[in-house]
Structure formats: C-alpha cells, structure tokens
Design an enzyme around this catalytic site. Structure first.
Site, PDB file in Angstrom:
ATOM      1  N   ASP A 103       0.920  -1.134   0.000  1.00 28.61           N
ATOM      2  CA  ASP A 103       0.000   0.000   0.000  1.00 28.61           C
ATOM      3  C   ASP A 103       0.958   1.180   0.000  1.00 28.61           C
ATOM      4  O   ASP A 103       1.604   1.456   1.014  1.00 28.61           O
ATOM      5  CB  ASP A 103      -0.874  -0.003   1.263  1.00 28.61           C
ATOM      6  CG  ASP A 103      -1.863   1.140   1.240  1.00 28.61           C
ATOM      7  OD1 ASP A 103      -1.426   2.296   1.069  1.00 28.61           O
ATOM      8  OD2 ASP A 103      -3.073   0.893   1.382  1.00 28.61           O
ATOM      9  N   HIS A 104       1.089   1.855  -1.137  1.00 29.45           N
ATOM     10  CA  HIS A 104       2.219   2.790  -1.227  1.00 29.45           C
ATOM     11  C   HIS A 104       2.096   3.957  -0.236  1.00 29.45           C
ATOM     12  O   HIS A 104       3.089   4.608   0.062  1.00 29.45           O
ATOM     13  CB  HIS A 104       2.462   3.248  -2.670  1.00 29.45           C
ATOM     14  CG  HIS A 104       1.561   4.344  -3.145  1.00 29.45           C
ATOM     15  ND1 HIS A 104       0.300   4.112  -3.592  1.00 29.45           N
ATOM     16  CD2 HIS A 104       1.745   5.689  -3.234  1.00 29.45           C
ATOM     17  CE1 HIS A 104      -0.265   5.263  -3.933  1.00 29.45           C
ATOM     18  NE2 HIS A 104       0.592   6.232  -3.735  1.00 29.45           N
ATOM     19  N   HIS A 147      -5.694   3.025   1.201  1.00 26.71           N
ATOM     20  CA  HIS A 147      -4.849   4.128   1.678  1.00 26.71           C
ATOM     21  C   HIS A 147      -5.462   4.882   2.869  1.00 26.71           C
ATOM     22  O   HIS A 147      -4.788   5.189   3.844  1.00 26.71           O
ATOM     23  CB  HIS A 147      -4.594   5.139   0.563  1.00 26.71           C
ATOM     24  CG  HIS A 147      -4.058   4.552  -0.700  1.00 26.71           C
ATOM     25  ND1 HIS A 147      -3.189   3.485  -0.715  1.00 26.71           N
ATOM     26  CD2 HIS A 147      -4.245   4.867  -2.005  1.00 26.71           C
ATOM     27  CE1 HIS A 147      -2.876   3.188  -1.971  1.00 26.71           C
ATOM     28  NE2 HIS A 147      -3.510   4.010  -2.769  1.00 26.71           N
TER      29      HIS A 147
END
Ligand code: BG6
Length: 484
Positions: free
Chosen positions: A179-180, A242
């Site tokens: 999950d950047h 996010h």
C-alpha cells in the site's frame, strides 16, 4: 545485506518505469542494494537484454529524482538487469525462467533468495503464484517472497478468495502487500509521533481530542484509467486501502520501540474496534459524489461522465467522505472524518487533529481564539504544525508553529518499500488481517452504493468537494480545516 534475485513480472509496464527502476537506482546509489543483486525482467514483448537495459536507463532519465551525472554508475546499475519473455499462462516459460535464474545464481555465486515482484494486473496474481510454486521456482534453498500491488480483491469475498489462492503457494510471512501510502515517510512517522513523544501521548485520547480529519484530495481526474476506475470508484481505489491505513497508523497506541508484529497487532485492534455501519447506517455517515465540469488552474475541465471511456449515466463515485467511530478506551466518542476525491482544488494528503476547547472556554471563545490543531502534511509537502493561541494587542490570535519541515531529498515511497521487502521487514506492508477487516468494514458501503441507497451528489471540478460533506461535519459542530 543478503544476495537476492529480483524477479519482476510486468517489467515493460508503466509502474516499473515510473516507480520501480528509479527507486532501485536510488537504493543502489545510496548503497542500499546488496552487492550481489540480479534483476530478471519479464514481459510478453520479445526484448533482448540490451534493449531492456536501455529502456531501464531511459526510465531513470525520465523519472529518477536524481540526475544521472555518473555514466559509470548507471552502467554498473543496469548491468545487473536481464530480460526474459514470459507468457503468464505458459508453464514452459516458468521452467525456462527457472533455468535462467539458476544459471545466474550459480555464475554469480548467489544464495538462492528470490523476490517475486508482481507489477501486473490483479487478475494475474493467482496464476503467477501457482506457476511459481508448480515450476519449482518457489522451491529454493534460500528465502522467497511475493510482493504484490493493490487492488487486493474487489470486495470482501473476492479478497478472501484471492488470499486463499495465494496462500497455497506463499505463507503470510512471505507475502508483502504494497500500500504505497505506507511507504510515505510522513505516514511512517506516525508510528513514533505518539509513542516517542510524551507531550503528545498525554493528549492522545478522547479527553483532549475533539475530532480527527484525514484528507487525500487530488487534482487529477480519471485520466486514461476509465476501464479500471469506473468499476472501482474512490471507495475501492483509495478509501478501503490508503485512507483506512492512514487511520490505523494515526489511531494506534504503540509501546515505545515496537517491532513489526506489535505494529500489526495494534493496527488490527484499531480495525476491530471500528463501529461497523449497517447498510442502513451508510446514508447518515457516508457521502458519495462525482465531479461535474468545472475549472482547475484557470482551465475548464470536463465532468466525469464526459471523460473518455466513462458511461454517460455512470453512477461511479469519484469522491467519498465518511464519519468513522472507534469504540475503544482512547477514541470512544471522537469522530474520524475521512475524505478523498479526484479533481479537487489541490493535491494534498493531510491529517488534522483538532483539540477540544480550553477548559476555561470563555477566554478563547470570547476573544476570538481558535482550537489547538496538530496538522500533519503528508504529501506532496511534508510538515508537522501546531496551532496555538497567543495574545496580540489584547486579543487572542492563532499562530502556527512549524515543528518539522521536510528536507529536499525525500526518499520516494517505493524506495522505502522495496528496501523493506529486500531486507524482509514487513512493518509497512498490509497484513491480511488488516486487508480483510478493511473490506469487511467497507462492504456495507459497497452494498448501499450498489443498491443506490445513498444519493450520488455532485461537486464542481476544482472545488473542495460537495456541500454535503461540509454538512457531515457541521452537524457535529465542526468544519474541515485548511480548505483553500
Ligand atoms: C493510487 C490510486 O493507489 O493512488 C490512484 O490508484 C491515485 O487513483 C494514487 O491517484 C494517489 O497516490 P499519491 O501518492 O499520488 O497520493
């Protein structure tokens, strides 16, 4: 650092060019890649090693945060890259790949540690994982890891099915779900904000905090991703992953110097304490909206339904705002307001913690004071600010104190995450428990949207979102902070 062969599926794709190669190069320059590092790029196109290396070099030129001033350094980096054609469904191609990897491992004298990085569409995840297991690629004397990008499933059921499939070939400890947002330095910073600062720790509960606001606004629209985005919307694209990850990172109460297991355990506890919404609660707590035409930076922009590839009657959400409550000792009664949207006024990811009014309310309210705020800018700018009241000419006046300002050289999210995957640190990857709990919480929202039980509001492109999202806070006596 242990030697590793980085096996990259989707090596000719956009993500690899924009994010993965520049991140690897920066790690290389910073001395954060193992000396014995080998990358095998895989794709359908019939490329030679030389062509692949040139294309990697080109992507560094286009997308690296560093200028390529030293040609020898670049050469030494790209010399580690090899290419092999692979059709994801063809088992023979995996056998051939195994031969190439074993040969590289033996020529370079590498311990057979293998990192399989899936930079491909989610529809290929299970096929690749099972082919890795069946071809023998996964039966290595060293370690093996699987790195996958989102989306992890489309809803609760598909996510469970995907996880079950993947776990036939890899154990949970071997799966690194990216999950950047968890790679963003300021999100990583949340881990210590409370646990390492007694001042903040003392205030970090419903006794002093009035509400928490988490915003991720974007100026971009649907771009060329209509086929994907029109089926997922803001709720699956940003919110389930996010936004909920940022909520977990903010709400955890961690012991000082926690390890990965503790971070994950506490994040899971936060998710377990979220008060579930029933399908009929969704209407009162969730706002969905879609952008209409408007203007950004003085230029007219189309409405969502007029974007190429979007159905003229699309009911897809490009914006979502929700009020979430955490039913635990620390947060009971504190609303968390979360919002994210495309085509909004500015690109900004931020968290604002609003503190309750002074005990002696009269002094701040009568003379114009404002609440104390802790304002965390996550991206594209980074910073931590504290809003306090001071006295000026006999009147209270809010001032912002800058506690932290970012240095110019911020490592990109992907640098942090790839490095952690290489060294096997899972702290900032999404554990299955979190992913499953997040889908479970979001599922009634998906159902209510699907059945049109929630109105689809509209907001002008270039605005701060729909008026209904302002009303969500106004009902509780609050408003969104720092909308420009
Ligand atoms: C991605 C979404 O996960 O995050 C995109 O799929 C979105 O739609 C992007 O634009 C936003 O990331 P960032 O780092 O630019 O805030």
């Amino acid at each position: 650092m242990e030697p590793v062969t980085y096996v990259l599926f989707g090596a000719t794709g956009d993500l690899a060019k924009r994010k993965i190669y520049p991140a690897l190069y920066n790690l290389f320059v910073d001395g954060k890649l193992p000396d014995s590092f080998s990358l095998i790029g895989l794709g359908r196109r019939d490329w030679s090693d030389e062509y692949f290396q040139t294309s990697v070099e080109q992507s560094l030129r286009n997308f690296s945060r560093r200028e390529l001033v030293n040609p020898e350094l670049v050469q030494s980096f790209i010399s580690k890259f090899r290419y092999s054609v692979l059709d994801i469904g063809r088992t023979e191609d995996y056998k051939k790949l195994l031969g190439i990897i074993e040969e590289r491992e033996s020529t370079l004298g590498l311990t057979p540690n293998r990192l399989f990085y899936l930079s491909v569409g989610p529809e290929y995840f299970t096929t690749i994982a099972s082919n890795i297991a069946e071809s023998g690629l996964g039966s290595t004397a060293g370690w093996k890891r699987l790195v996958i990008e989102k989306p992890f499933g489309h809803d609760l059921q598909s996510a469970r099915e995907l996880n079950e499939q993947l776990s036939k070939s890899f154990t949970e400890d071997e799966i690194f779900r990216i999950d950047h947002y968890l790679g963003k330095p300021m999100v990583q910073n949340l881990e210590v904000l409370e646990s390492a600062n007694p001042i903040i720790q003392a205030l970090w509960s419903n006794r002093y905090i009035a509400n928490v606001q988490i915003t991720a606004s974007e100026t971009v629209g649907v771009e060329e991703r209509a086929g994907y985005y029109d089926h997922v919307g803001a709720v699956r694209d940003m919110f389930q992953n996010h936004m909920l990850q940022m909520l977990m990172m903010l709400a955890i109460h961690l012991p000082h110097n926690s390890n990965a297991q503790e971070v994950r355990k506490h994040k899971k506890q936060v998710m377990e304490a979220l008060i579930p919404l029933s399908k009929s609660d969704v209407r009162a707590n969730v706002i969905r909206a879609q952008y209409a035409e408007g203007s950004l930076g003085g230029n007219p922009v189309k409405g969502y339904r007029a974007e190429p590839g979007i159905a003229a009657a699309s009911m897809n959400d490009t914006y979502i705002a929700a009020k979430i409550q955490i039913d635990d000792f620390f947060w009971r009664g504190v609303p968390f307001y979360i919002r994210t949207g495309k085509r909004m006024k500015e690109k900004s990811t931020r968290i604002v913690v609003e503190f309750k009014e002074a005990l002696n309310q009269a002094s701040s309210v009568i003379n114009g004071g404002a609440p104390n705020l802790l304002h965390i800018e996550i991206s594209p700018n980074e910073g931590i600010m504290l809003q306090l009241n001071t006295k000026e000419n006999g009147e209270l006046k809010p001032v912002q104190i800058q506690l932290h300002e970012s240095s110019k050289e911020i490592p990109e999210a992907y640098e942090n995450l790839i490095y952690d995957a290489l060294v096997g640190n899972p702290t900032f990857f999404a554990h299955w428990d979190e992913v499953e709990l997040a889908w479970a919480w979001v599922q009634p929202i998906l159902d209510a949207f699907q059945d049109n039980q929630v109105p689809l509001h509209s907001y002008e492109a270039g605005s701060n979102g729909p008026a209904e999202a302002d009303a969500l806070l106004a009902e509780d006596g609050f408003h969104w902070w720092f909308d420009t």
